[in-house]
Design a protein around this motif. Sequence first.
Motif, PDB file in Angstrom:
ATOM      1  N   ALA A   1       0.840  -1.204   0.000  1.00 35.26           N
ATOM      2  CA  ALA A   1       0.000   0.000   0.000  1.00 35.26           C
ATOM      3  C   ALA A   1       0.872   1.250   0.000  1.00 35.26           C
ATOM      4  CB  ALA A   1      -0.902  -0.005   1.229  1.00 35.26           C
ATOM      5  N   GLY A   2       0.526   2.198  -0.838  1.00 41.45           N
ATOM      6  CA  GLY A   2       1.243   3.469  -0.886  1.00 41.45           C
ATOM      7  C   GLY A   2       2.416   3.471  -1.840  1.00 41.45           C
ATOM      8  N   LYS A   3       2.786   2.300  -2.377  1.00 43.49           N
ATOM      9  CA  LYS A   3       3.915   2.216  -3.317  1.00 43.49           C
ATOM     10  C   LYS A   3       3.372   2.270  -4.755  1.00 43.49           C
ATOM     11  CE  LYS A   3       7.386   1.822  -0.478  1.00 43.49           C
ATOM     12  NZ  LYS A   3       7.220   1.468   0.785  1.00 43.49           N
ATOM     13  N   ALA A   4       4.271   2.610  -5.687  1.00 39.32           N
ATOM     14  CA  ALA A   4       3.841   2.793  -7.083  1.00 39.32           C
ATOM     15  C   ALA A   4       3.187   1.522  -7.642  1.00 39.32           C
ATOM     16  CB  ALA A   4       5.052   3.187  -7.929  1.00 39.32           C
ATOM     17  N   ASP A   5       3.665   0.359  -7.184  1.00 38.34           N
ATOM     18  CA  ASP A   5       3.144  -0.905  -7.740  1.00 38.34           C
ATOM     19  C   ASP A   5       2.060  -1.526  -6.862  1.00 38.34           C
ATOM     20  OD1 ASP A   5       4.594  -1.608  -5.551  1.00 38.34           O
ATOM     21  OD2 ASP A   5       5.733  -3.204  -6.545  1.00 38.34           O
ATOM     22  N   GLU A   6       1.389  -0.708  -6.073  1.00 39.55           N
ATOM     23  CA  GLU A   6       0.470  -1.294  -5.080  1.00 39.55           C
ATOM     24  C   GLU A   6      -0.666  -2.111  -5.705  1.00 39.55           C
ATOM     25  OE1 GLU A   6      -1.580   1.511  -2.546  1.00 39.55           O
ATOM     26  OE2 GLU A   6      -1.956   2.895  -4.189  1.00 39.55           O
TER      27      GLU A   6
END
Length: 256
Positions: A165-170
């Motif tokens: 969650a919150g990462k570019a690849d979420e």
Amino acid sequence: MYKPLYPTLRHWNKDWLQPEVSAAIESGKLSSIACAKSPGVFIIKLFTEDFCAKLLQEVEAFQATGLPRVRPNAQNWHGVILNELGFQPLFAAVIDRLISPLAQETFPERFKSGLCAADHHAFVVEYAAGKDQSLDLHFDDSDITVNICLGKSFQGGGLSFFGQAGKADEDIHEVDVEFAGAAHGLMHLGSHKHLVKKLEGGSRVNLLLWCLDKDNPLLAAEIPFYDDLTEHLADRSNINDSWKSWDEVGVPCTFT
Ligand SMILES: O=C(O)CCC(=O)C(=O)O
Ligand SMILES: [Fe+2]
């Protein structure tokens, strides 16, 4: 009135654990009991089949009373909060003696000195025709989630994992995991996004342990696990006033 079938199930006992798990605790090396399915998703088998069967019977005995209950979380409608049935001592000990050192070995950067569990939410979720049958993509209100199948017999209903969650690849799909049956389980970071694929038949009941580390912002904000269930509680008030006393008294319960 609910009378527990197995009062002793609520306390730590090595007999509840798979022999390999007891041995790993003794030796202080827990990583041997966790098998990485993909980065951050570990397959685990912690409890015996007998423990899982007894826990399932306990949940069913409670459900058979028809006593009011709070839904287990903001997404699942069907299931039971186990700490309302007196399981807090068992799961606090399981987290302290087993999950914390396991988290330290499997997620060493995140939990350098173990998971310092300040709180936990232990509940059971239930999938079947006419009940919950899948779950949308989400992350958990936890630092570590342990998810263990208690039974029964089912087809489908596996988990799909995505990014953090919150990462570019979420929202990028990573891996699918199917439950092989009772006692088979998973461990992952609460932030690791996942969904439950549609149950194709039968009934699946799983134990979920959401473990909160002492630094979790949810604790600082003093947001109780049940906060987002208010809407559901309001719904219940239209059909049954008995929920109102729930928070004060918990489940009417006799322990022998
Ligand atoms: O049903 C499952 O196996 C997972 C449930 C889940 O993701 C949750 O309760 O947060
Ligand atoms: Fe979840």
